[in-house]
Write an enzyme that holds these catalytic residues in place. Sequence first.
Site, PDB file in Angstrom:
ATOM      1  CG  LEU A  49      31.217  34.683 -18.147  1.00  0.00           C
ATOM      2  CD1 LEU A  49      32.587  34.090 -18.402  1.00  0.00           C
ATOM      3  CD2 LEU A  49      30.701  34.242 -16.781  1.00  0.00           C
ATOM      4  CG  HIS A  50      31.947  37.773 -24.667  1.00  0.00           C
ATOM      5  ND1 HIS A  50      32.229  37.069 -25.812  1.00  0.00           N
ATOM      6  CD2 HIS A  50      33.121  38.315 -24.253  1.00  0.00           C
ATOM      7  CE1 HIS A  50      33.522  37.175 -26.090  1.00  0.00           C
ATOM      8  NE2 HIS A  50      34.088  37.926 -25.169  1.00  0.00           N
ATOM      9  CB  SER A  51      29.014  33.725 -26.577  1.00  0.00           C
ATOM     10  OG  SER A  51      27.719  34.269 -26.492  1.00  0.00           O
ATOM     11  CB  ALA A  89      30.125  31.619 -21.347  1.00  0.00           C
ATOM     12  CD  GLU A 118      37.504  37.745 -24.864  1.00  0.00           C
ATOM     13  OE1 GLU A 118      36.818  36.999 -25.576  1.00  0.00           O
ATOM     14  OE2 GLU A 118      37.025  38.602 -24.096  1.00  0.00           O
TER      15      GLU A 118
END
Length: 258
Positions: free
Chosen positions: A181-183, A186, A257
């Site tokens: 859960l990166h930028s 998020a 992703e």
Amino acid sequence: MIGFVVVSHSEPLAVAAVDLAMQMIHGDAPPVRVAAGADGGFGTDAVAIAAAIDELAEIDGVLILTDLGSAVLSSELALELRESTQPVRISGGPFVEGATAGIVRAATGGTLDEVAAEAAGALAAKQPHGEEPRGEEPPRGEAPAPDASGAGAGAGAPAPEASPTGDVVERDVTVVNPVGLHSRPAAVVVKAASGWGTVPTVTDLTNGKGPAPANSMIALLALGATKDHVLRLRAEGPDAAAAVDALAALIEDGFGET
């Protein structure tokens, strides 16, 4: 919608910060004005800042983001020079992180208080995993940022089934994308969590962090959720099942992703 005036001593720095924030936007972006540099060089100009604020006279409120202390002084002077009357807040949050967090929250319809809180607490997401955020008070009366460090349910808790007829809906899902859960994910979650009659929460059952409000990019990043972590989604109210379903689908798809 809330707008922004980005005040920096360097125009390239301001433009780059705004460009980074806009990479996180999915849909309509909030209005942003850049007031950077002075006389074609390094510095800040209160008159230019006031003009930028006045360009946003018809919106619900303006958050000013600044890079250095003297930019704050120029912004305070600009508040006296402006002709418009919409609410304006000067953020004490970090420049780059605050711009990204605030702009993402504004894009989902956040109020000036909510957007200011996101920007003020944007450094929370940069705490090393396992280290508690420092207890700093946000300046200029800003509300504290959403916190994702509350005690979460244990990792061994059973996975409840989502029920479309209940007032409370919970579901456990596993993070499958390689970097977690990166930028960007998020920001996608924030958009998906908005527009319902409820604010879903996310708890990382693997590391015990949360619950984090799903409409806060900073709170979600502070969870530190990585691949194979189990997240508990929870929502209450008439839209609870639909909100949980939407978030679960994003996570199970790896945010596109995988």
